[in-house]
Design a protein around this motif. Structure first.
Motif, short mmCIF file in Angstrom:
data_model
loop_
_atom_site.label_atom_id
_atom_site.label_comp_id
_atom_site.label_asym_id
_atom_site.label_seq_id
_atom_site.Cartn_x
_atom_site.Cartn_y
_atom_site.Cartn_z
N LYS A 18 0.83 -1.21 0.00
CA LYS A 18 0.00 0.00 0.00
C LYS A 18 0.87 1.27 0.00
CE LYS A 18 -4.13 2.01 0.70
NZ LYS A 18 -5.04 2.17 -0.42
N ILE A 19 1.94 1.27 0.78
CA ILE A 19 2.83 2.45 0.84
C ILE A 19 3.46 2.69 -0.53
CG2 ILE A 19 5.04 3.30 1.77
CD1 ILE A 19 4.31 1.90 4.44
N SER A 20 3.81 1.59 -1.22
CA SER A 20 4.49 1.73 -2.52
C SER A 20 3.56 2.35 -3.56
CB SER A 20 5.02 0.38 -3.00
OG SER A 20 3.94 -0.46 -3.35
N GLN A 21 2.25 2.33 -3.31
CA GLN A 21 1.30 2.95 -4.25
C GLN A 21 1.12 4.44 -4.00
OE1 GLN A 21 -2.39 0.75 -3.89
NE2 GLN A 21 -1.26 -1.16 -3.80
N SER A 22 1.72 4.96 -2.92
CA SER A 22 1.49 6.35 -2.54
C SER A 22 2.27 7.31 -3.44
CB SER A 22 1.93 6.55 -1.09
OG SER A 22 2.03 7.93 -0.81
N SER A 23 1.64 8.42 -3.78
CA SER A 23 2.34 9.44 -4.58
C SER A 23 3.43 10.11 -3.76
CB SER A 23 1.34 10.47 -5.08
OG SER A 23 0.70 11.07 -3.97
N HIS A 24 3.39 9.94 -2.43
CA HIS A 24 4.41 10.57 -1.57
C HIS A 24 5.65 9.71 -1.42
CE1 HIS A 24 1.58 13.66 -0.16
NE2 HIS A 24 0.68 12.68 -0.21
N CYS A 25 5.57 8.47 -1.88
CA CYS A 25 6.66 7.53 -1.60
C CYS A 25 7.68 7.53 -2.75
CB CYS A 25 6.12 6.12 -1.39
SG CYS A 25 7.42 4.93 -1.06
N ASP A 26 8.88 8.08 -2.48
CA ASP A 26 9.95 8.02 -3.48
C ASP A 26 10.76 6.74 -3.31
OD1 ASP A 26 9.38 10.54 -4.59
OD2 ASP A 26 10.27 11.47 -2.80
N LYS A 27 11.01 6.42 -2.04
CA LYS A 27 11.82 5.23 -1.77
C LYS A 27 11.26 4.54 -0.53
CE LYS A 27 16.52 5.54 -0.88
NZ LYS A 27 17.90 5.53 -0.95
N ASN A 34 10.88 -9.54 3.67
CA ASN A 34 10.83 -10.99 3.40
C ASN A 34 11.00 -11.22 1.91
OD1 ASN A 34 8.26 -10.59 2.15
ND2 ASN A 34 7.28 -10.63 4.17
N GLY A 35 10.74 -12.45 1.48
CA GLY A 35 10.96 -12.81 0.07
C GLY A 35 10.04 -12.11 -0.91
N GLY A 36 9.03 -11.40 -0.41
CA GLY A 36 8.10 -10.71 -1.32
C GLY A 36 8.19 -9.20 -1.26
N THR A 37 8.67 -8.65 -0.14
CA THR A 37 8.62 -7.19 0.02
C THR A 37 9.58 -6.45 -0.92
OG1 THR A 37 10.08 -7.47 1.95
CG2 THR A 37 7.75 -7.10 2.40
N GLY A 38 10.58 -7.19 -1.44
CA GLY A 38 11.49 -6.57 -2.41
C GLY A 38 10.76 -6.07 -3.64
N ALA A 39 9.54 -6.55 -3.89
CA ALA A 39 8.77 -6.09 -5.05
C ALA A 39 8.24 -4.67 -4.83
CB ALA A 39 7.60 -7.05 -5.30
N TYR A 40 8.23 -4.22 -3.58
CA TYR A 40 7.65 -2.89 -3.28
C TYR A 40 8.70 -1.88 -2.86
CZ TYR A 40 3.93 -6.31 -2.59
OH TYR A 40 3.08 -7.37 -2.72
N GLU A 306 -9.16 3.09 0.90
CA GLU A 306 -8.95 3.67 -0.43
C GLU A 306 -8.04 4.90 -0.39
OE1 GLU A 306 -12.80 3.93 -2.33
OE2 GLU A 306 -12.82 1.72 -2.58
N ASN A 307 -7.83 5.46 0.79
CA ASN A 307 -6.95 6.63 0.91
C ASN A 307 -5.50 6.25 0.64
OD1 ASN A 307 -9.23 6.71 2.83
ND2 ASN A 307 -8.59 8.82 3.08
N ASP A 308 -4.71 7.28 0.36
CA ASP A 308 -3.26 7.13 0.28
C ASP A 308 -2.77 6.91 1.72
OD1 ASP A 308 -0.51 7.83 0.44
OD2 ASP A 308 -0.68 8.98 -1.42
#
Ligand code: ATP
Length: 423
Positions: A18-27, A34-40, A306-308
């Motif tokens: 969810k954080i990776s979808q935020s317009s505020h998130c650069d990095k 874990n083995g999946g979070t590297g995707a975000y 649904e919010n950022d």
């Protein structure tokens, strides 16, 4: 902005997604992930309780917001650690300070807090090794079943429900004798409440709060909610029996007095409060507070917001949650947890996982997984949470359960009955 998320479970995968979808998130940095979070974002392999290493990452990665997933670093004072160090004191931390995390860290404290502020909960009394004899006498006259709780964090294992007086007295002796170490130095003896459990979550900035979607989790390993307790085998959100009338009672009798109580006690709380509730007849009672989101409830709750999410965190840090218009999806989320064979007892790690790319209607939120030479392998008891967001509960449950069946690894197990009792 650059964001640091602490934790490695399915809960943190849902946050990271969810954080990776935020317009505020650069990095986004996830520690350890874990083995999946590297995707975000980027995983950095440090322990959530290694505060010095966390500080180093905060400085080298120019972190501007820290989100704490699990309870341990909160109870250990990660938020206080940031505030006390002028190099990192300016970085907002989502998660309470020690003085707030004690709501989860000490059941004796939380019972006294509820009593002080008139919040409905099971009647109880606390005992220490010095008052063992009083405790044994108290149990002699206590109605059965009776609940014994180690005061401190005991990884979900510190609660015993005893159906016989003699058994309760023996357990009290063992607990006060050190069975749970320091966590059991005080034991809460509590009246047993009979009802159906659910969880309600708020995000608070200490002044204002927003109420997030409610959820129900399934704790037992076996179909029909039988067998040993686990960290959680699945969840659904919303909860069909949490009617608007019931939730209004929760708000008036539990949420508001808790927020007001924190203020009265001068506890400046920024972060999530998880209310573990039980519905007795039509009335809500608090079973426990947690100072963070639940796992696997987060996996069902976050997809319905649904919010950022970063905007909600920034409003929390700036004490502006009163300006937030929370938008919750009308859809239902269902989560099915896939676990390693043997869990919650002994289980093997390092089994290759396949089929994640075959999910049709769900998200895979990794929990105990590890990415090794491009192969996703099991690395914990709870391996992957499968969440499906659909128009109704039945469809969500069907899709999450069917998608859980599309994942393979040696020894895989999941409950096929999560949520179907609610239909
Ligand atoms: P967890 O870490 O799994 O959330 P915990 O160890 O912090 O749990 P509690 O949530 O207080 O402990 O209790 C664990 C479970 O025991 C509850 O979810 C509930 O099913 C049962 N329980 C606790 N207190 C009571 C009570 N007073 N009456 C009936 N059941 C109870």
């Amino acid at each position: 902005m650059n964001i640091l998320l602490l934790g490695s479970g399915g809960r943190e995968s849902a946050f990271a997604w969810k954080i990776s979808q935020s317009s505020h998130c650069d990095k986004l940095i996830i520690a350890p992930g874990n083995g999946g979070t590297g995707a975000y974002g980027t995983n950095i392999n440090i322990n959530v309780n290694d505060f010095d290493a966390i500080k180093k990452v905060a400085l080298t990665e120019n972190i501007e917001l820290v989100v704490v997933g699990p309870e341990e670093p909160l109870v250990n004072g990660i938020h206080d650690f940031f505030l006390a160090d002028k190099e990192i004191a300016h970085i907002p931390v989502i998660g309470p300070k020690k003085e707030g995390a004690i709501l989860e860290g000490s059941k004796d404290f939380s019972k006294q807090f509820m009593e002080r502020h008139g919040i409905p909960t099971a009647a109880s009394r606390s005992f220490t090794p010095e008052t063992l004899e009083d405790g044994l006498a108290y149990l002699q006259n206590h109605a059965l079943p009776v609940v014994l709780k180690a005061d401190g964090l005991a990884a979900g294992k510190g609660v015993l429900i005893c159906t016989e007086t003699i058994e309760a007295q023996e357990e009290l002796k063992l607990m006060l004798g050190g069975k749970f170490g320091a966590a059991g130095a005080t034991v809460v003896i509590e009246e047993f409440l009979s009802g159906i459990e659910l969880s309600v979550f708020v995000l608070t900035d200490g002044e204002n709060y927003i109420t997030l979607p409610s959820a129900k989790d399934y704790k037992r390993i076996g179909q029909g909610d039988t067998g040993l307790n686990t960290g959680g085998m699945g969840s659904v959100s919303p909860v069909p029996f949490a009617t608007p009338e019931f939730l209004a009672k929760v708000e008036e009798r539990i949420i508001k007095p808790t927020i007001e109580g924190l203020k009265k006690d001068n506890i400046d709380y920024t972060g999530f409060i998880f209310f573990g509730l039980i519905k007795v007849g039509e009335e809500p009672f608090v079973i426990e507070y947690n100072a963070r989101m639940g796992d696997p409830e987060t996996e069902s709750v976050i997809p319905r917001i649904e919010n950022d999410l970063v905007e909600l965190f920034l409003a929390t840090a700036n004490k502006q949650l009163n300006q937030v218009n929370l938008v919750i999806s009308e859809q239902t989320a269902a989560t099915v947890m896939i676990v390693a064979g043997g869990y919650p007892g002994d289980y093997l790690k390092g089994k290759a996982i396949t089929g994640i790319e075959n999910l049709r209607h769900s998200n895979a939120f990794h929990a105990g997984t590890l990415l090794e030479n491009d192969v996703v392998k099991t690395n914990g008891g709870r391996v992957i949470a499968i969440t499906s967001l659909q128009k109704d509960l039945f469809t969500a449950l069907q899709s999450a359960t069917a998608d859980a069946g599309r994942i393979y690894f040696d020894g895989k197990y999941f409950r096929e009955d999560i949520g179907f009792d609610l239909i």
